[in-house]
Design a protein around this motif. Structure first.
Motif, PDB file in Angstrom:
ATOM      1  N   LEU A   6       0.950  -1.099   0.129  1.00  0.00           N
ATOM      2  CA  LEU A   6       0.012  -0.063  -0.147  1.00  0.00           C
ATOM      3  C   LEU A   6       0.932   1.188  -0.169  1.00  0.00           C
ATOM      4  O   LEU A   6       1.832   1.381   0.667  1.00  0.00           O
ATOM      5  N   LEU A   7       0.632   2.284  -0.789  1.00  0.00           N
ATOM      6  CA  LEU A   7       1.513   3.357  -1.132  1.00  0.00           C
ATOM      7  C   LEU A   7       0.626   4.598  -0.937  1.00  0.00           C
ATOM      8  O   LEU A   7       0.141   5.120  -1.727  1.00  0.00           O
ATOM      9  N   GLY A  11       0.766  14.079  -2.072  1.00  0.00           N
ATOM     10  CA  GLY A  11       1.222  14.766  -3.012  1.00  0.00           C
ATOM     11  C   GLY A  11       2.697  15.866  -2.700  1.00  0.00           C
ATOM     12  O   GLY A  11       2.928  16.615  -3.616  1.00  0.00           O
ATOM     13  N   SER A  12       3.067  15.630  -1.584  1.00  0.00           N
ATOM     14  CA  SER A  12       4.429  16.214  -1.113  1.00  0.00           C
ATOM     15  C   SER A  12       5.452  15.886  -1.929  1.00  0.00           C
ATOM     16  O   SER A  12       5.585  14.626  -2.441  1.00  0.00           O
ATOM     17  N   ALA A  18       9.063   8.761  -2.116  1.00  0.00           N
ATOM     18  CA  ALA A  18       8.384   7.412  -1.559  1.00  0.00           C
ATOM     19  C   ALA A  18       7.739   6.665  -2.891  1.00  0.00           C
ATOM     20  O   ALA A  18       8.024   5.452  -3.005  1.00  0.00           O
ATOM     21  N   ILE A  19       7.088   7.325  -3.791  1.00  0.00           N
ATOM     22  CA  ILE A  19       6.493   6.587  -4.663  1.00  0.00           C
ATOM     23  C   ILE A  19       7.664   6.130  -5.892  1.00  0.00           C
ATOM     24  O   ILE A  19       7.677   4.843  -6.129  1.00  0.00           O
ATOM     25  N   ARG A  20       8.763   6.879  -5.991  1.00  0.00           N
ATOM     26  CA  ARG A  20       9.819   6.323  -7.135  1.00  0.00           C
ATOM     27  C   ARG A  20      10.502   5.131  -6.407  1.00  0.00           C
ATOM     28  O   ARG A  20      10.797   4.182  -6.915  1.00  0.00           O
ATOM     29  N   ASN A  21      10.707   5.205  -5.182  1.00  0.00           N
ATOM     30  CA  ASN A  21      11.496   4.288  -4.279  1.00  0.00           C
ATOM     31  C   ASN A  21      10.509   2.860  -3.950  1.00  0.00           C
ATOM     32  O   ASN A  21      11.028   1.990  -4.367  1.00  0.00           O
ATOM     33  N   THR A 112       4.067   1.290   2.371  1.00  0.00           N
ATOM     34  CA  THR A 112       5.347   2.085   2.416  1.00  0.00           C
ATOM     35  C   THR A 112       4.907   3.429   2.039  1.00  0.00           C
ATOM     36  O   THR A 112       3.964   3.926   1.409  1.00  0.00           O
ATOM     37  N   MET A 113       5.571   4.421   2.907  1.00  0.00           N
ATOM     38  CA  MET A 113       5.168   5.914   2.768  1.00  0.00           C
ATOM     39  C   MET A 113       6.262   6.751   3.142  1.00  0.00           C
ATOM     40  O   MET A 113       7.194   6.386   3.689  1.00  0.00           O
TER      41      MET A 113
END
Length: 145
Positions: A6-7, A11-12, A18-21, A112-113
């Motif tokens: 779950l990601l 929007g920060s 975190a999205i890329r990683n 993951t966040m």
């Protein structure tokens, strides 16, 4: 190993990291990702000027549009990385509760966040959603700083 991540995003810039990683990690372990966003509910009396100026219907449309935009960023990153991805969003006053609910409802085995990065007295008083997820989740949590 983990099969479904779950990601959550807000929007920060830290969420973008975190999205890329997360996509790199998910690809390396062949895991699926569910992107997630929590929108605040409409309140007739609010400290947020946008809410006071909008009707409930206008606010709902704006919230849905914001969620779609942020979740599209996750979908785009997943497509680029070649990772299977679904997205969903919820409305709630307490994002950490919605994040944990979404992880459970979607059968995720890892959250993951991004860390918010608050420090000092502000961090002590306000805490962060990441800290609250860490404290309350029974599902493992990976925090990107």
């Amino acid at each position: 190993m983990y099969k479904h991540l779950l990601l959550p995003t807000d929007g920060s810039p830290l969420s973008e990291l975190a999205i890329r990683n997360t996509m790199q990690f998910a690809k390396s372990i062949n895991a699926k990702v569910t992107g997630f966003y929590v929108s605040p509910p409409y309140h007739a009396l609010s400290f947020q000027m946008e809410m006071m100026a909008e009707s409930e219907d206008d606010f709902a449309k704006h919230s849905r549009s914001q969620a779609e935009k942020l979740l599209a960023d996750i979908e785009d990153a997943a497509n680029i990385a070649g990772v299977s991805c679904d997205t969903t969003y919820a409305i709630g006053d307490h994002p950490y509760e919605e994040i944990i609910k979404a992880a459970n409802a979607n059968g995720c085995d890892l959250i993951t966040m991004a860390s918010h990065g608050r420090k000092g007295m502000r961090g002590l008083l306000l805490g962060s959603e990441a800290q609250k997820v860490l404290t309350h989740s029974k599902i493992p949590v990976l925090i990107y700083r």
